[in-house]
Design a protein around this motif. Sequence first.
Motif, PDB file in Angstrom:
ATOM      1  N   VAL A 142      20.707  48.685   5.356  1.00 18.28           N
ATOM      2  CA  VAL A 142      21.835  48.132   6.109  1.00 18.28           C
ATOM      3  C   VAL A 142      21.804  48.862   7.444  1.00 18.28           C
ATOM      4  N   VAL A 143      21.495  48.137   8.512  1.00 20.22           N
ATOM      5  CA  VAL A 143      21.145  48.733   9.800  1.00 20.22           C
ATOM      6  C   VAL A 143      22.257  48.517  10.810  1.00 20.22           C
ATOM      7  N   LEU A 144      22.637  49.596  11.488  1.00 19.84           N
ATOM      8  CA  LEU A 144      23.594  49.524  12.590  1.00 19.84           C
ATOM      9  C   LEU A 144      22.831  49.732  13.893  1.00 19.84           C
ATOM     10  N   VAL A 145      22.847  48.716  14.755  1.00 23.34           N
ATOM     11  CA  VAL A 145      22.112  48.767  16.021  1.00 23.34           C
ATOM     12  C   VAL A 145      23.112  48.942  17.160  1.00 23.34           C
ATOM     13  N   THR A 146      23.074  50.078  17.839  1.00 24.83           N
ATOM     14  CA  THR A 146      23.895  50.246  19.027  1.00 24.83           C
ATOM     15  C   THR A 146      23.222  49.504  20.178  1.00 24.83           C
ATOM     16  N   SER A 147      23.982  49.143  21.194  1.00 20.64           N
ATOM     17  CA  SER A 147      23.427  48.425  22.343  1.00 20.64           C
ATOM     18  C   SER A 147      22.607  47.215  21.889  1.00 20.64           C
ATOM     19  N   ALA A 165      16.507  43.019   5.931  1.00 20.27           N
ATOM     20  CA  ALA A 165      17.638  43.953   5.913  1.00 20.27           C
ATOM     21  C   ALA A 165      18.901  43.271   6.433  1.00 20.27           C
ATOM     22  N   GLN A 166      20.038  43.841   6.096  1.00 19.36           N
ATOM     23  CA  GLN A 166      21.297  43.448   6.723  1.00 19.36           C
ATOM     24  C   GLN A 166      21.414  44.199   8.043  1.00 19.36           C
ATOM     25  N   VAL A 167      22.003  43.569   9.055  1.00 22.80           N
ATOM     26  CA  VAL A 167      22.068  44.215  10.362  1.00 22.80           C
ATOM     27  C   VAL A 167      23.391  43.917  11.044  1.00 22.80           C
ATOM     28  N   ILE A 168      23.999  44.972  11.578  1.00 21.94           N
ATOM     29  CA  ILE A 168      25.242  44.888  12.341  1.00 21.94           C
ATOM     30  C   ILE A 168      24.952  45.377  13.746  1.00 21.94           C
ATOM     31  N   GLY A 169      25.358  44.610  14.741  1.00 18.11           N
ATOM     32  CA  GLY A 169      25.091  44.967  16.121  1.00 18.11           C
ATOM     33  C   GLY A 169      26.346  45.370  16.863  1.00 18.11           C
ATOM     34  N   LEU A 206      20.320  52.914  14.600  1.00 16.70           N
ATOM     35  CA  LEU A 206      19.409  52.961  15.744  1.00 16.70           C
ATOM     36  C   LEU A 206      20.261  53.230  16.973  1.00 16.70           C
ATOM     37  N   ASP A 207      20.171  54.457  17.471  1.00 12.76           N
ATOM     38  CA  ASP A 207      21.134  54.988  18.439  1.00 12.76           C
ATOM     39  C   ASP A 207      20.531  55.092  19.838  1.00 12.76           C
TER      40      ASP A 207
END
Length: 314
Positions: A142-147, A165-169, A206-207
């Motif tokens: 479960v991926v959190l993508v900043t920017s 994967a699941q992804v939140i932007g 991913l920061d």
Amino acid sequence: MFAIRQYEFGPAENLLFEEVPDPEPAAGQVRITVAAAGVHLVDTSIRKGGFGPVDFPMTPGREVAGVVTVLGGGVEPEWLGRRVVAHLGQANGGYAELAVANVAALHALPDDVSFEAAVAMIGTGRTVVAVLDAAKLTADDVVLVTSAAGGMGALFVQEARNVGAQVIGLASGEKLDHVMDNGADAAIDYTRPGWADGLKDMTVVLDAVGGEVGETALKTLGPGGRQIIYGWASGEMTKISTEVLFANSLTATVALGPGLLRRGLRVLEEESMAGLASGRFVPSINPPFALSDAAKAHEALESRATAGKVVLKP
């Protein structure tokens, strides 16, 4: 030819549109008639003096795509007339109608790959590949993508979906729609107070932002989660303590600097361009700016008013 010239460090208004002599390729170089030039946040730092000494006057820009029209000594004749993309390294010179590049930096382009897409991938894409090497995304993540609306963030959203994967932007304002259209499962406005409320058990962050956003994102990681740091657009690096890492068995990895060079820039570029040709990577490109509007392109990039890669069109 016409080109952007800069005579001293300073604001975007220091980027001047002027007529200058055509550049001539030296041995081992080619001259490219530029069809698209990439604009990067690093370019804005160079303009302001944040990337070491520069010989003035200079023409900014390190990413170009176009057609080879003049060969320097010792260059194989089959390069003449070829569609190419190149990263110019620290040489600059890309914000121009004509640019000189070392033949060793060239990548030939298939006819069905646009110049804009190629220039969006040559520098940004190689960094994306390096970050993905560090992230090792899987279908269980479960991926959190900043920017997430930026040139790199959009590609990370795509790759997360590619692997299942699941992804939140994270984005802001109208860019949220852009993130959703790119395939994210959800988009969150990180400028809203309490934006992370309810977010938990992320496996990967991913920061690219750092600062308060990066620190808040770190807190959304579940046990064994990992934060991959590849920038600090906020102006501050994410502060990470060993106590926080120990508390939840987290890992933090920096994917820039020596880590970017581990596989070699040429190898990363080749994988990036292969991903573009195959459809694995579909770069998000902001409506191009005219070459004469380079100052406006810098201002838009610095104000976060753009979504996707910023490109100049001579």
